[in-house]
Design a protein around this motif. Structure first.
Motif, PDB file in Angstrom:
ATOM      1  N   UNK A 297       7.842  10.273   9.348  1.00  0.00           N
ATOM      2  CA  UNK A 297       8.783  11.245   8.788  1.00  0.00           C
ATOM      3  C   UNK A 297      10.226  10.782   8.969  1.00  0.00           C
ATOM      4  N   UNK A 298      10.523  10.217  10.136  1.00  0.00           N
ATOM      5  CA  UNK A 298      11.880   9.751  10.411  1.00  0.00           C
ATOM      6  C   UNK A 298      12.277   8.629   9.460  1.00  0.00           C
ATOM      7  N   UNK A 299      11.368   7.714   9.188  1.00  0.00           N
ATOM      8  CA  UNK A 299      11.664   6.625   8.261  1.00  0.00           C
ATOM      9  C   UNK A 299      11.947   7.178   6.857  1.00  0.00           C
ATOM     10  N   UNK A 300      11.218   8.210   6.496  1.00  0.00           N
ATOM     11  CA  UNK A 300      11.471   8.833   5.199  1.00  0.00           C
ATOM     12  C   UNK A 300      12.862   9.451   5.133  1.00  0.00           C
ATOM     13  N   UNK A 301      13.298  10.052   6.230  1.00  0.00           N
ATOM     14  CA  UNK A 301      14.627  10.663   6.248  1.00  0.00           C
ATOM     15  C   UNK A 301      15.717   9.593   6.287  1.00  0.00           C
ATOM     16  N   UNK A 302      15.470   8.491   6.981  1.00  0.00           N
ATOM     17  CA  UNK A 302      16.450   7.397   6.996  1.00  0.00           C
ATOM     18  C   UNK A 302      16.605   6.838   5.578  1.00  0.00           C
ATOM     19  N   UNK A 303      15.483   6.585   4.923  1.00  0.00           N
ATOM     20  CA  UNK A 303      15.490   6.272   3.497  1.00  0.00           C
ATOM     21  C   UNK A 303      16.139   4.972   3.084  1.00  0.00           C
ATOM     22  N   UNK A 304      16.375   4.056   4.012  1.00  0.00           N
ATOM     23  CA  UNK A 304      16.964   2.766   3.654  1.00  0.00           C
ATOM     24  C   UNK A 304      15.896   1.852   3.055  1.00  0.00           C
ATOM     25  N   UNK A 305      16.326   0.725   2.517  1.00  0.00           N
ATOM     26  CA  UNK A 305      15.361  -0.233   1.963  1.00  0.00           C
ATOM     27  C   UNK A 305      14.376  -0.704   3.031  1.00  0.00           C
ATOM     28  N   UNK A 306      14.893  -0.952   4.228  1.00  0.00           N
ATOM     29  CA  UNK A 306      14.021  -1.407   5.313  1.00  0.00           C
ATOM     30  C   UNK A 306      13.032  -0.319   5.717  1.00  0.00           C
ATOM     31  N   UNK A 307      13.489   0.940   5.745  1.00  0.00           N
ATOM     32  CA  UNK A 307      12.598   2.045   6.101  1.00  0.00           C
ATOM     33  C   UNK A 307      11.506   2.225   5.052  1.00  0.00           C
ATOM     34  N   UNK A 308      11.894   2.110   3.780  1.00  0.00           N
ATOM     35  CA  UNK A 308      10.913   2.232   2.698  1.00  0.00           C
ATOM     36  C   UNK A 308       9.887   1.108   2.772  1.00  0.00           C
ATOM     37  N   UNK A 309      10.346  -0.094   3.065  1.00  0.00           N
ATOM     38  CA  UNK A 309       9.426  -1.235   3.184  1.00  0.00           C
ATOM     39  C   UNK A 309       8.403  -0.989   4.281  1.00  0.00           C
ATOM     40  N   UNK A 310       8.858  -0.413   5.405  1.00  0.00           N
ATOM     41  CA  UNK A 310       7.931  -0.116   6.498  1.00  0.00           C
ATOM     42  C   UNK A 310       6.909   0.935   6.087  1.00  0.00           C
ATOM     43  N   UNK A 311       7.338   1.919   5.340  1.00  0.00           N
ATOM     44  CA  UNK A 311       6.424   2.977   4.893  1.00  0.00           C
ATOM     45  C   UNK A 311       5.400   2.433   3.908  1.00  0.00           C
ATOM     46  N   UNK A 312       5.842   1.570   3.004  1.00  0.00           N
ATOM     47  CA  UNK A 312       4.903   0.983   2.040  1.00  0.00           C
ATOM     48  C   UNK A 312       3.871   0.134   2.775  1.00  0.00           C
ATOM     49  N   UNK A 313       4.268  -0.430   3.900  1.00  0.00           N
ATOM     50  CA  UNK A 313       3.339  -1.236   4.679  1.00  0.00           C
ATOM     51  C   UNK A 313       2.158  -0.449   5.199  1.00  0.00           C
ATOM     52  N   UNK A 314       2.329   0.856   5.425  1.00  0.00           N
ATOM     53  CA  UNK A 314       1.208   1.676   5.924  1.00  0.00           C
ATOM     54  C   UNK A 314       0.574   2.505   4.813  1.00  0.00           C
ATOM     55  N   UNK A 315       1.092   2.361   3.584  1.00  0.00           N
ATOM     56  CA  UNK A 315       0.539   3.144   2.477  1.00  0.00           C
ATOM     57  C   UNK A 315      -0.901   2.767   2.183  1.00  0.00           C
ATOM     58  N   UNK A 316      -1.278   1.511   2.445  1.00  0.00           N
ATOM     59  CA  UNK A 316      -2.650   1.079   2.171  1.00  0.00           C
ATOM     60  C   UNK A 316      -3.655   1.773   3.081  1.00  0.00           C
TER      61      UNK A 316
END
Length: 853
Positions: A297-316
């Motif tokens: 949730x915190x990465x989503x709120x930060x919303x930077x390119x790096x945060x989005x990349x980390x979230x996509x990494x766990x999307x699988x």
């Protein structure tokens, strides 16, 4: 037109052919107070027997607030400590305004019970003087008093409380340090940031956790480094608070440290919750999975390119079949950066889970640029068809319809049903689109098409809004299958395309042996019945059996909305004099919905009728602004139900010259009248640019003793674009006992933020509410502002009280509109309420006015 069948336990909305449960609410009880009880308590409070005074003080909380104010003051001035404490408890329970000033002297009393009661009273009913006085109590020898004083100072949100609180961040008691930190976070003054950073490494986990939360509430980037250090704390509770705080701060500096938590594993040390003075906290309440979800949730709120990349990494790892997903919700929170990255992902070779999740997120974001990438990924087999179709449905773009219709004959039945439902969602009957007619026709011709798909196909035809669908639907109106027949009748109404053949089919369906079919036929006629159908329905109404008049009346009133013949209006008016009660209200309602001076004059002619007639006429006048003089006359009617409906109708067309008349009704003894008057003032203020003219009256009404009046005053202020002191809404949000008022306060602050008139205090108040409010409905509203639609529709609502299966005449109701306004009053003789031009959205029934606390 929408129809709502509602009970105090069940809420069912039928809108454009779609039924959905929207609320579960048990009736609320309110204690009855005999007229002589206040006098009995008043006499007992002056008795020479201390036990009698104590008993009387205990009874104060059972009185309505307006009756109890003076008696509470008497009890709080009693020489006996127990009577005074019980008086304070009553002041707290009843939220007596400015009670804090009454207990300032108690802060110096020797008895700690009085000092503690004073702190608790000030917390609920603070004043500037009483909050400042609390500063000296932070040195109290009793730790419970110090904790209560800090809590009261935090609840006040006054900047004057910051300096004394900062001087006590090093209190010897950990529970006091924690409460001081919590209070500083609630106040939101940035002077507290640096001192709180110094307490992130406190020796006690509970204090460290509270400090982290407070720093998150302050949302200052200076705290980022300290909170990153807290992510490695031995306590999982502290880690959770720290990562949530970093999400609120939204600093990209924290992204690597937060990302590392995605690999967290449970490690629990039972000794970590002890300190030299003994244990002060329970065992850990969270584990690695909770911390991981918070990191997402915190990465989503930060919303930077790096945060989005980390979230996509766990999307699988995401299960795309689940209704909710932490990682998908986080990517939605990230917004535009996530959309760009997910579109790129779909063009690569993601796993099916990652591709499905990406499509669903893009659909939720409603990113128009994602439509083509999603459809291409579906065609390549990258995105599973079911999830791609669902994403296109959420995206809501009609240009995706051809792609969706291609899947209606897919070999997989789950894909077919998803395609049909998606196509339905992409169509708007108000914008005729015949592209789906032929595919649906062919699928219905196929004998192998399952029954559930047939029903959905029929609904799809209704959503097209195309007259071409008539030739497919009309033969199905006599289908043997009850499900198909029911869906067909409903679809004919949803089409919004009236025609003589449709009138004939629906009029015939009114004779169906199935009650459900008759009801749906009535609803369909109300939506699309022509003026010719209205004449036939009028004839039927006068000769129909009593059990059929409700359905016929519903159909007639809706059909009259499309009739302009003055002679038909005269026929309707002439029928009223001899019509039975159950039919009279349908006829009056029909005149209200019928355009033209003739219908308005017919209504005006009934202004001196029976009380039931006058109530319905007052409601029906909402559609006839030319009869405003009649509505104004009704404001002085002897019956409260008439006054309430007249005030509400004036909200539809009233002007500046009506403001004084409505403002006078804010003091009406009937809560429905006063509440509707407040709502009308807000709507007039918006429509006529009269925000300043209504603000004084509405601001005063925010302190009314009746919760629904306070709630409507707040909502009306925000709708009109008017304002009072921001602290009024802040105070009501944090302290008012009524859920309705707290919801209205949240809406007020949300609209202030959206309008750019908030000084930052409103945003902090909503953040506090979202994290601290115990009522889930209010907390959710604070976290996500109320969204309103400019689209409107007429609504018919039937009120079915608990323990009944049919509507009840003259039932008190509270209609909670999608824009937050409350309409109050009595249902008509059929148990029905008609609401003109209701905004699209969720409609609910609340606790009736007389039972609202």
């Amino acid at each position: 037109m929408r129809t709502v069948l509602s009970t105090l336990i069940r809420r069912t909305v039928v809108a454009a052919g779609l039924a959905a449960a929207v609320c579960t609410l048990a009736p609320s009880a309110s204690a009855f107070v005999w007229p002589n009880v206040p006098d009995q308590i008043a006499r007992a409070l002056t008795s020479g027997d201390v036990n009698e005074r104590r008993i009387a003080a205990q009874r104060l909380r059972d009185l309505p607030a307006e009756m109890a104010v003076k008696l509470v003051q008497i009890a709080m001035g009693d020489p006996d400590t127990e009577v005074r404490v019980r008086g304070a408890e009553a002041a707290i329970a009843l939220k007596i305004p400015k009670a804090g000033d009454l207990v300032i002297p108690w802060l110096s009393e020797n008895d700690s019970r009085l000092r503690l009661a004073a702190c608790d009273t000030i917390r609920v009913a603070p004043t500037d003087r009483s909050v400042v006085a609390l500063g000296r109590v932070l040195d109290d020898p009793d730790v419970h008093v110090r904790v209560a004083a800090a809590a009261a100072m935090g609840a006040s949100t006054l900047p004057d409380a910051v300096a004394p609180l900062l001087r006590h961040l090093d209190d010897t008691a950990p529970e006091a340090r924690a409460e001081v930190a919590r209070a500083l976070g609630r106040i939101g003054d940035l002077r507290a940031v640096v001192p709180l950073i110094g307490k992130v490494q406190d020796s006690v986990p509970e204090v460290r956790k509270t400090v982290s939360r407070a720093l998150g509430d302050l949302a200052d980037t200076r705290a980022t480094s300290a909170l990153m250090l807290a992510l490695t704390d031995a306590s999982m509770d502290v880690r959770l608070s720290a990562v949530e705080a970093l999400g609120k701060i939204r600093s990209d500096e924290a992204t690597p440290a937060v990302t590392a938590l995605l690999e967290a594993r449970d490690t629990t040390d039972p000794n970590m919750y002890a300190y030299r003075g003994g244990p002060i906290a329970a065992a850990p309440t969270v584990g690695a999975s909770e911390v991981r979800d918070a990191a997402i949730r915190a990465l989503g709120r930060i919303g930077s390119d790096a945060a989005v990349k980390a979230l996509i990494g766990v999307l699988s790892e995401d299960d795309s079949l689940t209704g909710r997903s932490a990682v998908r919700e986080a990517l939605v929170e990230a917004g535009k950066p996530a959309a760009t990255a997910l579109i790129t992902l779909l063009g690569a070779s993601p796993t099916p889970s990652a591709a499905a999740g990406a499509a669903l997120v893009l659909g939720t974001l409603k990113a128009p640029e994602s439509e083509k990438p999603i459809t291409l990924a579906m065609q390549r087999g990258t995105v599973p068809l079911r999830h791609g179709l669902r994403a296109l449905a959420m995206l809501g773009s009609p240009t995706a319809l051809p792609t969706v219709l291609e899947q209606i004959d897919d070999p997989d039945p789950t894909v077919r049903i998803e395609a049909i439902r998606t196509a339905s969602s992409l169509l708007d009957p108000a914008k005729p689109d015949g592209r789906a007619v032929d595919p649906a026709r062919e699928a219905l011709k196929d004998a192998a098409t399952p029954m559930d798909e047939r029903i959905e196909l029929v609904k799809l035809l209704g959503r097209t809004g195309s007259p071409r669908a008539h030739e497919v639907l009309l033969p199905l109106a006599k289908a043997k299958s009850l499900g198909v027949r029911s869906a067909t009748i409903e679809a004919l109404g949803v089409l919004r395309a009236g025609a003589p053949a449709v009138d004939e089919a629906l009029l015939e369906a009114l004779n169906d042996e199935q009650p459900d079919i008759r009801q749906k036929a009535a609803m369909a006629l109300a939506r699309v019945g022509t003026a010719a159908a209205a004449g036939k329905l009028l004839e039927r109404l006068n000769i129909a059996a009593e059990q059929d008049r409700g359905a016929i009346g519903l159909a007639l009133s809706g059909s009259l909305a499309r009739a302009t013949d003055a002679k038909l209006a005269e026929r309707v008016a002439a029928s009223i004099s001899s019509a039975p009660d159950i039919a009279r209200d349908a006829l009056i309602e029909g005149l209200g919905r019928m355009p033209g001076d003739a219908a308005g004059k017919a209504l005006a002619s009934m202004a001196s009728g029976s009380v039931d007639d006058r109530r319905k006429v007052a409601e029906a006048l909402a559609g006839h602004a030319e009869q405003s003089a009649v509505a104004v006359k009704f404001l002085a009617d002897a019956d409260a139900g008439v006054r309430a409906n007249a005030a509400w109708s004036l909200g539809h067309f009233g002007k500046k010259e009506n403001i004084a008349q409505l403002a006078a009704l804010l003091k009406d003894p009937d809560v429905a009248v006063a509440g509707n008057a407040a709502a009308a003032l807000g709507r007039i203020g918006k429509r006529d640019g009269a925000a300043k003219d209504v603000s004084t009256h509405l601001c005063a009404a925010t302190s009314d003793t009746r919760s629904y009046v306070r709630a409507n005053a707040l909502t009306a202020l925000s709708i009109a674009g008017a304002s009072c002191d921001t602290r009024i809404a802040d105070s009501l949000l944090s302290r008012d006992a009524s859920e309705a008022v707290r919801l209205a306060a949240a809406d007020f602050l949300g609209r202030s933020i959206a309008a750019g008139t908030d000084d930052g205090s409103g945003k902090r108040a909503l953040l506090r509410c979202a994290s601290e409010e115990r009522n889930a409905t209010v907390a959710s509203r604070c976290a996500k502002p109320l969204a309103t639609s400019a689209e409107t529709d007429d609504l018919v609502l039937y009120v079915v009280p608990d323990m009944r299966s049919t509507p009840l005449a003259r039932t008190p109701f509270t209609l909670i509109r999608p824009d937050g306004l409350l309409r109050l009053g009595l249902a008509d003789r059929r148990g029905e309420v008609f609401e003109r031009a209701m905004p699209h959205g969720t409609v609910r029934l609340g606790v009736p006015p007389s039972l609202a606390k």
